[in-house]
Design an enzyme around this catalytic site. Sequence first.
Site, PDB file in Angstrom:
ATOM      1  N   HIS A  19       0.852  -1.184   0.000  1.00 24.78           N
ATOM      2  CA  HIS A  19       0.000   0.000   0.000  1.00 24.78           C
ATOM      3  C   HIS A  19       0.890   1.237   0.000  1.00 24.78           C
ATOM      4  O   HIS A  19       2.058   1.185   0.383  1.00 24.78           O
ATOM      5  CB  HIS A  19      -0.914   0.009   1.231  1.00 24.78           C
ATOM      6  CG  HIS A  19      -2.016  -0.990   1.157  1.00 24.78           C
ATOM      7  ND1 HIS A  19      -2.468  -1.685   2.253  1.00 24.78           N
ATOM      8  CD2 HIS A  19      -2.774  -1.418   0.118  1.00 24.78           C
ATOM      9  CE1 HIS A  19      -3.454  -2.481   1.903  1.00 24.78           C
ATOM     10  NE2 HIS A  19      -3.648  -2.345   0.602  1.00 24.78           N
ATOM     11  N   GLY A  67      -2.111  -2.023  -8.426  1.00 21.17           N
ATOM     12  CA  GLY A  67      -3.102  -2.827  -7.702  1.00 21.17           C
ATOM     13  C   GLY A  67      -4.540  -2.472  -7.995  1.00 21.17           C
ATOM     14  O   GLY A  67      -5.320  -3.318  -8.442  1.00 21.17           O
ATOM     15  N   ASP A  72      -3.949  -6.441  -8.587  1.00 19.25           N
ATOM     16  CA  ASP A  72      -4.365  -7.392  -7.552  1.00 19.25           C
ATOM     17  C   ASP A  72      -5.054  -8.605  -8.184  1.00 19.25           C
ATOM     18  O   ASP A  72      -4.824  -9.741  -7.784  1.00 19.25           O
ATOM     19  CB  ASP A  72      -5.311  -6.726  -6.539  1.00 19.25           C
ATOM     20  CG  ASP A  72      -4.628  -5.650  -5.711  1.00 19.25           C
ATOM     21  OD1 ASP A  72      -3.388  -5.651  -5.626  1.00 19.25           O
ATOM     22  OD2 ASP A  72      -5.347  -4.803  -5.148  1.00 19.25           O
ATOM     23  N   ASP A  92      -1.227  -1.503   4.878  1.00 17.24           N
ATOM     24  CA  ASP A  92      -1.437  -0.411   5.814  1.00 17.24           C
ATOM     25  C   ASP A  92      -2.798  -0.625   6.467  1.00 17.24           C
ATOM     26  O   ASP A  92      -3.829  -0.374   5.845  1.00 17.24           O
ATOM     27  CB  ASP A  92      -1.399   0.943   5.101  1.00 17.24           C
ATOM     28  CG  ASP A  92      -1.748   2.088   6.030  1.00 17.24           C
ATOM     29  OD1 ASP A  92      -1.649   1.915   7.268  1.00 17.24           O
ATOM     30  OD2 ASP A  92      -2.127   3.156   5.537  1.00 17.24           O
ATOM     31  N   HIS A  99     -10.014  -0.340  -2.888  1.00 13.17           N
ATOM     32  CA  HIS A  99      -9.870  -1.702  -3.423  1.00 13.17           C
ATOM     33  C   HIS A  99      -9.633  -2.722  -2.315  1.00 13.17           C
ATOM     34  O   HIS A  99      -9.017  -3.766  -2.523  1.00 13.17           O
ATOM     35  CB  HIS A  99      -8.769  -1.757  -4.495  1.00 13.17           C
ATOM     36  CG  HIS A  99      -7.396  -1.469  -3.983  1.00 13.17           C
ATOM     37  ND1 HIS A  99      -6.442  -2.434  -3.863  1.00 13.17           N
ATOM     38  CD2 HIS A  99      -6.816  -0.326  -3.573  1.00 13.17           C
ATOM     39  CE1 HIS A  99      -5.326  -1.905  -3.389  1.00 13.17           C
ATOM     40  NE2 HIS A  99      -5.533  -0.622  -3.210  1.00 13.17           N
ATOM     41  N   ASP A 102     -10.341  -6.264  -3.145  1.00 13.05           N
ATOM     42  CA  ASP A 102      -9.299  -6.968  -3.900  1.00 13.05           C
ATOM     43  C   ASP A 102      -8.261  -7.555  -2.951  1.00 13.05           C
ATOM     44  O   ASP A 102      -7.780  -8.677  -3.145  1.00 13.05           O
ATOM     45  CB  ASP A 102      -8.608  -6.016  -4.883  1.00 13.05           C
ATOM     46  CG  ASP A 102      -9.565  -5.368  -5.860  1.00 13.05           C
ATOM     47  OD1 ASP A 102     -10.568  -6.015  -6.217  1.00 13.05           O
ATOM     48  OD2 ASP A 102      -9.317  -4.219  -6.263  1.00 13.05           O
ATOM     49  N   ARG A 108      -7.808 -14.373   0.789  1.00 12.83           N
ATOM     50  CA  ARG A 108      -8.590 -15.614   0.707  1.00 12.83           C
ATOM     51  C   ARG A 108      -7.937 -16.627  -0.232  1.00 12.83           C
ATOM     52  O   ARG A 108      -7.790 -17.805   0.093  1.00 12.83           O
ATOM     53  CB  ARG A 108     -10.019 -15.304   0.238  1.00 12.83           C
ATOM     54  CG  ARG A 108     -10.945 -16.512   0.273  1.00 12.83           C
ATOM     55  CD  ARG A 108     -12.337 -16.153  -0.223  1.00 12.83           C
ATOM     56  NE  ARG A 108     -12.361 -15.873  -1.635  1.00 12.83           N
ATOM     57  CZ  ARG A 108     -12.296 -16.807  -2.604  1.00 12.83           C
ATOM     58  NH1 ARG A 108     -12.181 -18.075  -2.286  1.00 12.83           N
ATOM     59  NH2 ARG A 108     -12.336 -16.472  -3.867  1.00 12.83           N
TER      60      ARG A 108
END
Length: 152
Positions: A19, A67, A72, A92, A99, A102, A108
């Site tokens: 980030h 990203g 992402d 962060d 996002h 994402d 996951r």
Amino acid sequence: MRRNGTITVKAKNIALVAHDQTKAELVEWVAVNEAALQPHKLWATGTTGRIITERCPSLEITLLKSGPLGGDQQLGAMIAEGKLDVLLFFMDPMTSLPHDVDVKALTRLSTLYNVIFACNRSSADFVISSPHFKGDYQRTQRDISDYVQRPV
């Protein structure tokens, strides 16, 4: 190499993502660990990869999109296709991002496909100092056949 539900990996495919508020920390971490990262195939989302390349020109990094612009999702596809071994994503936790979904998807997928996932400098230090980082590692794949073959 895949054998009986495991993948044996020596040179690893590693993604580098951060980030905005943690980019400087990731770039510094990469610079400190440049020699250890050298033998591996590196991928990075757009801005993060560009900054790392400027600081560590000896590293060959394949740049993906930024990203929020699809990088992402590119990483997510690599995870789902078994093409990524390690995801170093310096997050962060104090900033809400448009996002965030994402990022949650990457978390996951990394969990589902048993991909090493480090979200800060401490966890990245443990990953890179592991004997598995330099040598072969057999990553067990979760059996998802029941889900794939479920009646719909």
